[in-house]
Design a protein around this motif. Structure first.
Motif, PDB file in Angstrom:
ATOM      1  N   GLN A   1       0.921  -6.882   6.209  1.00 47.35           N
ATOM      2  CA  GLN A   1      -0.399  -7.838   7.033  1.00 47.35           C
ATOM      3  C   GLN A   1      -0.222  -9.300   7.580  1.00 47.35           C
ATOM      4  N   ALA A   2       1.804  -9.584   6.849  1.00 52.72           N
ATOM      5  CA  ALA A   2       1.739 -10.487   7.128  1.00 52.72           C
ATOM      6  C   ALA A   2       2.600 -10.387   8.928  1.00 52.72           C
ATOM      7  N   ILE A   3       3.355  -8.946   9.028  1.00 55.32           N
ATOM      8  CA  ILE A   3       3.365  -7.938  10.280  1.00 55.32           C
ATOM      9  C   ILE A   3       2.283  -8.416  11.129  1.00 55.32           C
ATOM     10  N   SER A   4       0.793  -7.943  10.825  1.00 53.26           N
ATOM     11  CA  SER A   4      -0.002  -8.391  11.691  1.00 53.26           C
ATOM     12  C   SER A   4      -0.488  -9.088  11.903  1.00 53.26           C
ATOM     13  N   LYS A   5      -0.360 -10.059  10.935  1.00 56.21           N
ATOM     14  CA  LYS A   5       0.171 -11.379  11.280  1.00 56.21           C
ATOM     15  C   LYS A   5       0.450 -12.238  12.513  1.00 56.21           C
ATOM     16  N   LEU A   6       1.637 -12.072  12.026  1.00 61.15           N
ATOM     17  CA  LEU A   6       2.859 -12.452  13.559  1.00 61.15           C
ATOM     18  C   LEU A   6       2.656 -11.587  14.956  1.00 61.15           C
ATOM     19  N   LEU A   7       2.450 -10.945  14.603  1.00 58.65           N
ATOM     20  CA  LEU A   7       2.229 -10.391  15.418  1.00 58.65           C
ATOM     21  C   LEU A   7       1.075  -9.213  15.560  1.00 58.65           C
ATOM     22  N   PRO A   8       0.170  -9.591  16.852  1.00 58.51           N
ATOM     23  CA  PRO A   8      -0.919  -9.001  16.320  1.00 58.51           C
ATOM     24  C   PRO A   8      -1.731  -7.632  16.552  1.00 58.51           C
ATOM     25  N   GLY A   9      -1.191  -7.296  18.369  1.00 57.73           N
ATOM     26  CA  GLY A   9      -1.294  -6.122  19.132  1.00 57.73           C
ATOM     27  C   GLY A   9      -0.258  -4.831  18.199  1.00 57.73           C
ATOM     28  N   SER A  10       0.801  -5.165  17.295  1.00 59.36           N
ATOM     29  CA  SER A  10       1.308  -4.285  17.117  1.00 59.36           C
ATOM     30  C   SER A  10       0.732  -3.325  16.261  1.00 59.36           C
ATOM     31  N   ALA A  11       0.888  -1.841  15.949  1.00 56.79           N
ATOM     32  CA  ALA A  11       0.739  -0.905  15.347  1.00 56.79           C
ATOM     33  C   ALA A  11       1.019  -0.564  14.542  1.00 56.79           C
TER      34      ALA A  11
ATOM     35  N   PRO B   1       1.104  -2.009  11.619  1.00 59.55           N
ATOM     36  CA  PRO B   1      -0.206  -2.094   9.966  1.00 59.55           C
ATOM     37  C   PRO B   1      -0.889  -0.957   9.761  1.00 59.55           C
ATOM     38  N   SER B   2      -1.309  -0.715  11.194  1.00 62.41           N
ATOM     39  CA  SER B   2      -1.836   0.763  11.110  1.00 62.41           C
ATOM     40  C   SER B   2      -1.433   1.558  10.657  1.00 62.41           C
ATOM     41  N   GLN B   3       0.035   1.585  11.391  1.00 63.10           N
ATOM     42  CA  GLN B   3       0.504   2.975  10.315  1.00 63.10           C
ATOM     43  C   GLN B   3       1.125   2.857   9.203  1.00 63.10           C
ATOM     44  N   GLY B   4       1.132   1.590   8.124  1.00 63.53           N
ATOM     45  CA  GLY B   4       1.466   1.444   6.802  1.00 63.53           C
ATOM     46  C   GLY B   4      -0.012   2.244   6.654  1.00 63.53           C
ATOM     47  N   THR B   5      -0.670   1.639   6.838  1.00 64.96           N
ATOM     48  CA  THR B   5      -2.149   1.944   6.320  1.00 64.96           C
ATOM     49  C   THR B   5      -2.267   3.538   6.251  1.00 64.96           C
ATOM     50  N   GLU B   6      -1.290   4.198   7.493  1.00 67.90           N
ATOM     51  CA  GLU B   6      -1.704   6.014   7.432  1.00 67.90           C
ATOM     52  C   GLU B   6      -0.881   6.403   6.191  1.00 67.90           C
ATOM     53  N   ILE B   7       0.502   5.571   6.536  1.00 72.66           N
ATOM     54  CA  ILE B   7       0.635   6.141   5.264  1.00 72.66           C
ATOM     55  C   ILE B   7       0.718   5.690   4.042  1.00 72.66           C
ATOM     56  N   VAL B   8      -0.023   4.689   3.489  1.00 69.59           N
ATOM     57  CA  VAL B   8      -0.791   4.642   2.546  1.00 69.59           C
ATOM     58  C   VAL B   8      -2.044   5.735   1.999  1.00 69.59           C
ATOM     59  N   VAL B   9      -2.627   6.025   2.977  1.00 70.51           N
ATOM     60  CA  VAL B   9      -3.753   6.940   2.976  1.00 70.51           C
ATOM     61  C   VAL B   9      -2.874   7.956   2.937  1.00 70.51           C
ATOM     62  N   ARG B  10      -1.604   8.468   3.757  1.00 71.22           N
ATOM     63  CA  ARG B  10      -1.201  10.282   3.361  1.00 71.22           C
ATOM     64  C   ARG B  10      -0.714  10.245   1.962  1.00 71.22           C
ATOM     65  N   ALA B  11      -0.320   9.285   1.181  1.00 73.19           N
ATOM     66  CA  ALA B  11       0.854   8.424   0.206  1.00 73.19           C
ATOM     67  C   ALA B  11      -0.322   8.598  -0.919  1.00 73.19           C
ATOM     68  N   ALA B  12      -1.847   8.566  -0.753  1.00 72.32           N
ATOM     69  CA  ALA B  12      -3.182   8.796  -1.519  1.00 72.32           C
ATOM     70  C   ALA B  12      -2.862  10.881  -1.519  1.00 72.32           C
ATOM     71  N   ARG B  13      -3.226  10.836  -0.612  1.00 70.41           N
ATOM     72  CA  ARG B  13      -3.585  12.061  -0.251  1.00 70.41           C
ATOM     73  C   ARG B  13      -2.317  13.008  -0.638  1.00 70.41           C
ATOM     74  N   GLU B  14      -1.276  12.726  -0.512  1.00 70.09           N
ATOM     75  CA  GLU B  14      -0.107  13.425  -1.538  1.00 70.09           C
ATOM     76  C   GLU B  14      -0.588  13.510  -3.177  1.00 70.09           C
ATOM     77  N   ARG B  15      -0.944  12.305  -3.279  1.00 72.94           N
ATOM     78  CA  ARG B  15      -1.046  11.924  -4.737  1.00 72.94           C
ATOM     79  C   ARG B  15      -2.587  13.545  -5.143  1.00 72.94           C
ATOM     80  N   ILE B  16      -3.296  12.885  -4.425  1.00 72.18           N
ATOM     81  CA  ILE B  16      -4.631  14.211  -5.208  1.00 72.18           C
ATOM     82  C   ILE B  16      -3.872  15.530  -5.027  1.00 72.18           C
TER      83      ILE B  16
END
Lengths: 827, 387
Positions: free
Chosen positions: A407-417, A419-434
């Protein structure tokens, strides 16, 4: 004026009127004109302006009596007198005031005359002063100009001196590494030197400066290139270089490449750790495997989580921590300083025209994206390694930290992709986890079944050893006694273990949606994760898996001749039935409550799952009947096929195989009775055994009939059995059974006896062969009726067997019923 | 439909052996062999009059013993083989022999059926397939579509290929093979493949199905544990050379592609007891007949693994009528694999089912109590397949 001091004739209204008249005279009108006019129109109003004495007098004379006139006259006189005195007082007062005013004016006149004289004198003096002053300034003019010129020269000289000293100063700064001073000095001089560069002396200085600055820039670049300098130094460096007119793009690149080298070092550190941990992890896992089920209370924590063992490498939280602290924070620092240097600095002069921020921003995005991609790939690799499902909180915390730091990066660099990629990783990890949890549950289920299998297979005598080594947690948890675990105990422990495991998995998965986790409020975790992921992907899939694997037991075992122990089939069947009746709805309700599942997408309804479970239970029970029936059938088949029925000796005993059949049937009865209810059977008459006799005697008649066949009537046996069949219902041999003991046993016995019948029909019998069959059938009759729902079924089938044997007999002379009974009772 | 009602014929004796008269292509004719230990066994020749829905029977005496298997020559309709039990002293042996029907049976039987039973004619023995060296014969197979010169007999664990010479009056073993293995191996049944120039044979022993190449007399494939229990019968798909159907004591009917023997192509479990007999229809191989000891005969439609998985292709141009076209379209819906009918006319175990050699829509089934039932494929289905 108070009322006390006023004379009685002059009442307040009277006085007011006087005042008003005075006011009127002086143009001070307080009251409304309307009233004034209303008053004034009356000519009889003695105070009105239109007062007509004649009319008034006439009026009075007409209206008033003499006395009244007298009174009026005296009153009038009184009023006139008072008015007169008032007038006198006023005149007197005003007179006095006039007198004093006149005195004052006179006095002022005198004073002004004196003042005028003094003013004259002053103006004369001022003229004199002006004259003097003009004269003085005239004399001082020349000197003043000279001084101004001198001071100008002085400044110029100082500047020149600065210029001349500049090379030396720069050198000194260079020596002292005071780059900032040097640059600022040079900057100040640069324009001048540029302007006067046509003069040889200045040119010399300029060249000198150039050389020195070149050197300085060189040193700065050197420093810039050196890895050792800190980010702050570096940014200073960049700032100076920028001031020295270095091309910004090049600087950006250099800055970024420098930062990259350091960040790569971080990444490599992470990667090295990743490699280390894989090595140690597998080691840890193998170590774990040697002691499975050492902790019976919570088998999951020890058997399923190699990462908890002390031998394992860094756990994922540490890894992510390190990644966050080293890589992400320095990345943030780089971004911040970069932005400060190249993007958000105020633009001045020619730099502004080059549109540096845009270019720099583009470069920064590319830079961040590539590095983040590498970081992400590392993190993903690490997450993928996280196979152990024991402690989910570690992973969730790690993911949370990972996500939070991004999130820090998203604050520093508003247009950057990023954090959303990071979220995707989390989502993927959750899926994988299931998925992992699902497979872990499946493995657990299989392991549990293996345990059950071993417990079932364990010889009854060496119980202690079995529960310690093979039976593992399941058996150990089920019984602490010396007796082997019975089927119901195994069932309850199995279903409890599965349920507990499922619950603990749900609890672990639930961590993903905890309130204090940053990503839990992402739409994925609120909706899809709960409904599609947990409910469908985990719970429903698992239940389906149970049903499916149960069904597989039916299919695979059938072809390979019953590799599954029948007791396991029975157990699974009961398990599925329990699932159908209660467990499924319980689990799903639990899930829905825990995860507040909002079904945006269609989900599997409970009823469908229940139907599936019931189907599986039915299939398993059917299969159980088949397998058990097959075991007994095989015994019967072998016994009929391998014997030479033509040349057998006179029966003296019931064949051992029949005793075996009865024994096995009894033990099956006990086994089924442990898990299933008794079920309904057709009412036995109180003397069932006797009735068996009577029915059997009818078949005996049939057999007795056999020798009386005449060549002209070969159909008599057929007729008899056909008539019999007319009155009995068609028997479905492998028919679906109900969920109760009697139905199961009926199925097994039907299969066995039908097999017996078919085998008998394939053989040819001698006289004693037939008699042996008679004895065997009678024996079966004595014992089997009690297991089935309708004893007539047993009678019918046994009659068929004896009838067929008689028919296939070369010398059909049956044994006496009494002899048969004696033989059977002898055992 | 009245015509679809089954026709039932009762034999006096118990019976297991049934065959269609293969060489006869005009009349619908079945041969039934009886099983009786005490009386002279008979071969009943059942002629079915399709138009009058009537049965004409002729009886021939088979005094050699009770008949376990019967097979008609594909070339000469008067020649047949039987496997029969011969009881001598205290020994029961199953022998095989080639017989010729007496030429007069046809004329005599038609006049008065009652006479024939009173004074039945006897089969004329052509030759024995001498098996004293090999043990009991399980079945005798004629070369499919052959010239009636070659038969195979399966005796215990031997495959014997016989050449019939001198008008079948002399049989010599031209080649043989022996199944070796642990335990007492015994063939239960077999089938001569009509494909590959009749060079292949499939046999069943216990739970295994084996394929043999008759040229080299060697095994070419072996489906171990084809069924959970004993394999009772086999049949080759007449139109698909690698397809084989089998049935057995596990109540299942399985379909095999002998090129991929690890898994059956399909498996049916419709019967509630042992399946004793399985037969492909000779012309329309989606029609499959099974008989079981649960007393049922089941006619199945196995379209998906037949040679016509998409139905018969018809030229639509021929049909000018619109209405007919529409009906046609309806009928064109792909047929699903399904049970067409379950026939419950039998009251005892059905040990044999057989399609007629002459009429592809007609079949007979025989139960142990001696009841022969002749049935037809339902007309609706027949027209769907034909049109």
């Amino acid at each position: 004026m108070s009322s006390a001091t006023t004379p009685p004739d002059s009442d307040p209204t009277q006085r007011r009127r006087v005042h008003n008249m005075l006011k009127l005279y002086y143009g001070l009108n307080e009251e409304g004109k309307a009233t004034e006019q209303a008053e004034s129109l009356d000519p009889c109003d003695i105070n009105g302006p239109h007062f007509d004495p004649e009319i008034y007098l006439n009026k009075l004379r007409k209206e008033c009596s003499l006395a009244e006139l007298m009174d009026h006259e005296s009153c009038m006189v009184k009023q006139i007198r008072s008015l007169d005195s008032d007038m006198q007082t006023l005149v007197y007062e005003n007179y006095n005031k006039f007198i004093s005013a006149t005195d004052t004016i006179r006095k002022m006149k005198n004073d002004f005359k004196k003042m005028e004289d003094e003013m004259d004198c002053l103006s004369a003096n001022m003229t004199a002063i002006t004259e003097f002053s003009a004269r003085i300034s005239g004399t001082l003019q020349d000197q003043h100009a000279q001084i101004t010129k001198l001071s100008g020269v002085h400044t110029l000289l100082r500047k020149l001196q600065f210029l001349f000293e500049l090379p030396a100063r720069l050198n000194k700064c260079l020596e002292l590494q005071a780059y900032a001073q040097a640059v600022s000095a040079h900057r100040r001089a640069r324009c001048v030197l540029q302007q006067y560069s046509h003069m040889p002396s200045f040119r010399g200085i300029q060249d000198d400066c150039h050389v020195i600055m070149e050197q300085l820039a060189q040193q700065l670049r050197q420093k810039f290139r050196d890895g050792g300098s800190s980010a702050k130094d570096l940014s200073e460096c960049v700032e100076l270089l920028l001031q020295l007119d270095e091309p910004a793009e090049e600087l950006c690149d250099k800055f970024l490449s420098h930062a990259q080298s350091r960040l790569e070092a971080d990444l490599q550190g992470l990667e090295a750790e990743l490699k280390d941990s894989t090595v140690t992890d597998t080691g840890g896992a193998s170590v774990q495997k040697t002691s499975p089920g050492s902790n019976p209370v919570s088998p999951s924590s020890s058997a399923f989580n190699p990462f908890l063992s002390p031998t394992a490498g860094t756990d994922i939280l540490e890894f992510i921590d390190r990644g966050c602290n080293e890589f992400v924070s320095s990345l943030c620092l780089v971004i911040a300083s970069y932005q400060e240097l190249f993007i958000s600095r105020p633009q001045e002069g020619e730099l502004a025209s080059k549109n540096i921020p845009e270019m720099a921003n583009g470069k920064l995005h590319v830079f961040v994206d590539t590095l983040a991609a590498r970081y992400f790939s590392l993190v993903e690799r690490r997450i993928q390694e996280e196979k152990g499902v024991g402690d989910n909180s570690l992973l969730v915390r790690a993911l949370d930290r990972f996500h939070r730091r991004l999130q820090a990066i998203s604050k520093l660099l508003p247009g950057s992709a990023v954090p959303s990629q990071g979220t995707e990783i989390v989502v993927r990890a959750a899926r994988e986890r299931i998925k992992q949890y699902l497979s872990a549950l499946q493995t657990f289920y299989h392991d549990s079944l293996t345990d059950v299998r071993q417990a079932l297979a364990a010889p009854r005598l060496s119980v202690g050893g079995a529960s310690a080594s093979g039976g593992g947690a399941l058996v150990g948890g089920a019984t602490n006694k010396d007796a082997p675990p019975s089927l119901p105990e195994l069932l309850t422990s199995l279903s409890n273990f599965i349920l507990n495991q499922l619950k603990s998995v749900l609890a672990s998965v639930h961590l993903f949606t905890a309130k204090d986790i940053t990503f839990s409020n992402k739409p994925y975790f609120k909706g899809e994760f709960c409904s599609q992921g947990v409910r469908e992907g985990l719970v429903v899939s698992f239940i389906k898996f149970i049903c499916q694997s149960s069904r597989q037991y039916c299919e695979s075992a059938g072809d390979r001749g019953g590799s599954t122990p029948p007791a396991l089939l029975l157990l699974l069947s009961r398990l599925c039935l329990d699932y159908e009746t209660s467990t499924i709805s319980y689990i799903l309700t639990l899930t829905d409550e825990q995860f507040l599942v909002q079904h945006h997408t269609p989900v599997t309804p409970v009823t469908a799952l229940c139907a599936e479970a019931r189907e599986a239970a039915q299939k398993l029970l059917n299969h159980y009947v088949k397998v058990q029936g097959l075991i007994i059938s095989q015994m019967l088949r072998k016994s009929v096929e391998t014997r030479d029925w033509v040349n057998t000796i006179e029966p003296r005993n019931v064949r051992a195989v029949m005793k075996r059949v009865v024994e096995d049937t009894t033990s099956i009865d006990v086994q089924v009775g442990l898990l299933y209810e008794e079920g309904v059977r057709k009412a036995h008459s109180s003397d069932s055994s006797k009735r068996t006799f009577s029915v059997y005697s009818s078949s005996r008649q049939q057999i007795r009939y056999a020798p009386s066949y005449t060549p002209s009537a070969p159909m008599d046996t057929n007729l008899l059995s056909n008539i019999h069949k007319l009155f009995s219902e068609r028997i479905d041999i492998f028919s679906p059974v109900e969920f109760n003991k009697v139905s199961v046993l009926t199925g097994i016995i039907k299969i066995s006896l039908k097999t017996f019948l078919e085998c008998v029909r394939l053989r040819t019998f001698g006289r004693y062969g037939l008699q042996q069959i008679q004895v065997d059938c009678h024996y079966l009759q004595m014992y089997l009726w009690r297991f089935v729902s309708d004893e007539n079924l047993v009678h019918f089938l046994l009659d068929e067997i004896v009838g067929s044997a008689a028919h296939r007999c070369l010398d059909p002379s049956p044994m006496e019923q009494s002899v048969i009974e004696v033989i059977c009772e002898r055992g | 439909m009245e015509d679809d009602a089954p026709v039932i014929y009762g034999l006096e004796f118990q019976a297991r052996a049934l065959t269609a008269q293969t060489a006869e292509t005009d009349a619908i004719r079945f041969l039934v062999g009886t099983q009786s230990l005490k009386f002279d066994n008979q071969i009943h020749i059942i002629d079915f009059d399709d138009e009058n829905n009537m049965i004409n029977k002729s009886v021939l005496l088979h005094d050699a013993g009770e008949i376990w298997h019967i097979g008609g020559s594909p070339a000469d309709k008067a020649v047949l083989t039987t496997c029969y039990n011969k009881t001598s002293e205290s020994r029961v042996l199953t022998c095989a022999a080639v017989w010729r029907m007496p030429p007069e049976w046809e004329s005599g039987s038609h006049e008065s059926p009652d006479d024939s039973s009173n004074n039945p004619q006897t089969l004329e023995l052509l030759c024995h397939l001498d098996n004293t060296a090999h043990g009991s014969v399980a079945c005798v197979l004629w070369e499919p579509m052959g010239d009636g010169k070659r038969v195979i007999s399966l005796a215990e664990n031997h495959v014997l290929l016989w050449d019939l010479q001198e008008s079948s009056s002399k049989a010599t073993i031209s080649s043989s093979a022996t199944l070796e293995g642990k335990g007492q191996l015994k063939f239960t049944t077999g089938k001569w493949s009509p494909h590959h120039n009749s060079t292949q044979l499939a046999t069943a022993n216990d739970t295994a199905i084996r394929g043999w190449d008759l040229r080299s007399m060697s095994q070419i494939y072996c489906i171990e544990n084809a069924h959970g229990q004993l394999v009772r019968d086999l049949d080759f798909n007449p139109n698909k050379q690698y397809y084989l159907a089998s049935c057995g004591d596990d109540c299942k009917v399985k379909f095999w592609d002998v090129r991929h023997i690890s898994e059956p192509v399909k498996s049916l479990e419709e019967h509630s007891h042992w399946v004793w007999s399985v037969r492909y229809n000779h012309s329309h191989d989606q029609l499959l007949l099974t008989g079981s000891s649960d007393s049922r005969v089941i006619l199945s439609n196995m379209v998906s693994i037949s040679s016509e998985p998409f139905g018969h292709l018809v030229d639509d141009d021929d049909l000018s009528d619109n209405e007919e076209n529409q009906q046609e379209d309806k009928g064109k819906e792909p047929l699903q694999d399904s049970i067409i009918a379950t026939y419950e006319e039998h009251e005892d175990s059905v040990y044999a089912v057989e399609w007629s050699a002459a009429d592809p829509w007609l079949f007979a089934s025989l139960s142990y109590d001696g009841r022969l039932v002749i049935n037809r494929v339902p007309r609706a289905l027949k027209y769907r397949i034909l049109l």
